[in-house]
Scaffold this active site. Sequence first.
Site, PDB file in Angstrom:
ATOM      1  N   GLU A   1      34.885  81.653 110.933  1.00 23.09           N
ATOM      2  CA  GLU A   1      34.843  80.922 109.659  1.00 23.09           C
ATOM      3  C   GLU A   1      35.423  79.519 109.824  1.00 23.09           C
ATOM      4  OE1 GLU A   1      35.949  83.984 110.111  1.00 23.09           O
ATOM      5  OE2 GLU A   1      35.473  85.285 108.405  1.00 23.09           O
TER       6      GLU A   1
ATOM      7  N   HIS B   1      45.597  90.569  78.647  1.00 16.99           N
ATOM      8  CA  HIS B   1      44.328  90.610  77.907  1.00 16.99           C
ATOM      9  C   HIS B   1      43.190  91.058  78.812  1.00 16.99           C
ATOM     10  CE1 HIS B   1      46.090  88.591  74.407  1.00 16.99           C
ATOM     11  NE2 HIS B   1      46.837  87.995  75.321  1.00 16.99           N
TER      12      HIS B   1
ATOM     13  N   GLY C   1      49.944  85.625 111.912  1.00 15.01           N
ATOM     14  CA  GLY C   1      49.172  84.759 111.015  1.00 15.01           C
ATOM     15  C   GLY C   1      49.608  84.857 109.569  1.00 15.01           C
ATOM     16  N   ARG C   2      49.797  86.081 109.075  1.00 12.06           N
ATOM     17  CA  ARG C   2      50.105  86.246 107.644  1.00 12.06           C
ATOM     18  C   ARG C   2      51.554  85.930 107.303  1.00 12.06           C
ATOM     19  NH1 ARG C   2      48.500  90.757 110.120  1.00 12.06           N
ATOM     20  NH2 ARG C   2      49.883  92.549 110.322  1.00 12.06           N
TER      21      ARG C   2
END
Length: 544
Positions: free
Chosen positions: A213, A384, A267-268
Amino acid sequence: MQNIDPTTTLAWGKLQQHFEEIKEIKMQQLFSEEPQRFNDFSIHWEDFLVDFSKNRITRKTQELLLELAEECGLEEAINSYFGGESINRTENRPVLHTALRAKDSECVRVDGENVIPEVFEVKAKMEAFSNAIISGNTKGYSGKKFTDIVNIGIGGSDLGPAMVTEALGFYKNHLNIHYISNVDGDHVHEILKPLNPETTLFVIVSKTFTTQETLSNAITSRKWFLDSAPQEAVQKHFVAVSSNVEKVQDFGISKGNIFPMWEWVGGRFSLWSAVGLSVSLAVGFTKFNELLEGAHKMDVHFKKEPFIKNIPVQLALLSVWYNNFFKAESEVVIPYSQYLQKLPSYLQQAIMESNGKSIDRNGNPVGYETGNIIWGEPGTNSQHAFFQLIHQGTKLIPADFIGFKKSLFGDKGHHDKLMANYFAQTEALLKGKSQDEVKKELSKQGLKLEQIETLLPFKVFEGNKPTTSLLIEKLTPGSIGKLIAMYEHKIFVQGVIWNIFSYDQWGVELGKQLASKILKEINASDVSNHDDSTNNLLNSYLKK
Ligand code: F6P
């Protein structure tokens, strides 16, 4: 770090028995029997008040959960984590995002080398770079100041910095920060559409620099840039954050424009490294550093505080209690701040990529539940949307409510309304509404007995729904640093108890492999060897 199956501990058996005894207990009853309940089950620390008294626990539950932590070797595990042992054993790496926010006087060794001086070298480079771009001293190829920053990355190279940039939006400077992550070409083209190449800086973030990506988006962006800019301008407009210097140079970014990161940062958990460069550009390095300082304070709290007053430990044990004994499948995070709207999706990667594992540290399938599903949206919007299910659905969903005492713009009227909802919801989830209360309410409204009887079951709220309230003084870089680090350590504790490896992510590989095989078939218009469903779907796509 030891490999202990939690279900074989004495504490687990005791918890199982204790669960049978208290599973029906009503929290309201506990509140009326225990005048000290709030004091017993809340932690005041710095600018945080963590109230977990609205949970289905007693003193005994807490004691047994603490016994479980002890039997699972949590203390030793924390030392291994901070001490730089290779606790990510399936990738043979230490897990040292905590070193990224350590003080310069500390020493954290990886393979015998103190990594802190290197961390500070990169921070100095980030500071100088951020100052030069923000001040306009460093300009684009045509002599104009930069106005727009485009961060290209995915997963941890996107979610963390994007979430923090938004969280600290109040503190932001004049630079417009954009994030491109999806390989969906409509994403990159939509973001680039209004931008001027002369004033746009690209920050390509990829630890591996092999992610499909990110590379696709970086190539497309460079092409877009070169449609109007000269080739040599790439060096002024593209920088990279990566641990793969060779691949970055192959892409055409020179060594001086690379901000390094290290194998020992997952990475995270990487937003504290140069992966946070876009945050530093958005709010300035001083504020970025305040974020790190906040996280460091939480690290010290987690490392030093006795487990009974240790915020990440208590939150993790509560989560184990609901996950493994009540069999709750998910947890919801509701920040009462629009600035934190991206927090739940950031936590989804942090929590689910870490603890979504079904093989234990001995390599055997686990015989118990592990990682929970995490979701959420800011309050009051979520009230809501999905609160109906939390109040009256069939599932038990423990909820974290995050609120701030002060608003940033200081609009007291709005903030009081917002916070009234924050307080009301946890109270409503605790108390519910009984048949008697509903009857009284409806008869007051003038409804006939028959109408009341018909409506009654639908209007009753069972209550007894667990919530944990985090009440924080103010949204600042420091408090956001503490909050994120709190969840990071909660993840760690859960992984220790569940006897799983929290720091690898093999589960994302299979889909990547198949996608690259399928892409070749799409390019060759030659579909073969799939299941009947996939074959037909692919053939239909190719006929478009
Ligand atoms: O999705 C898997 C993953 O490896 C994540 O853990 C990581 O954050 C993301 O891909 C991006 O990886 P990289 O920074 O190497 O491009």
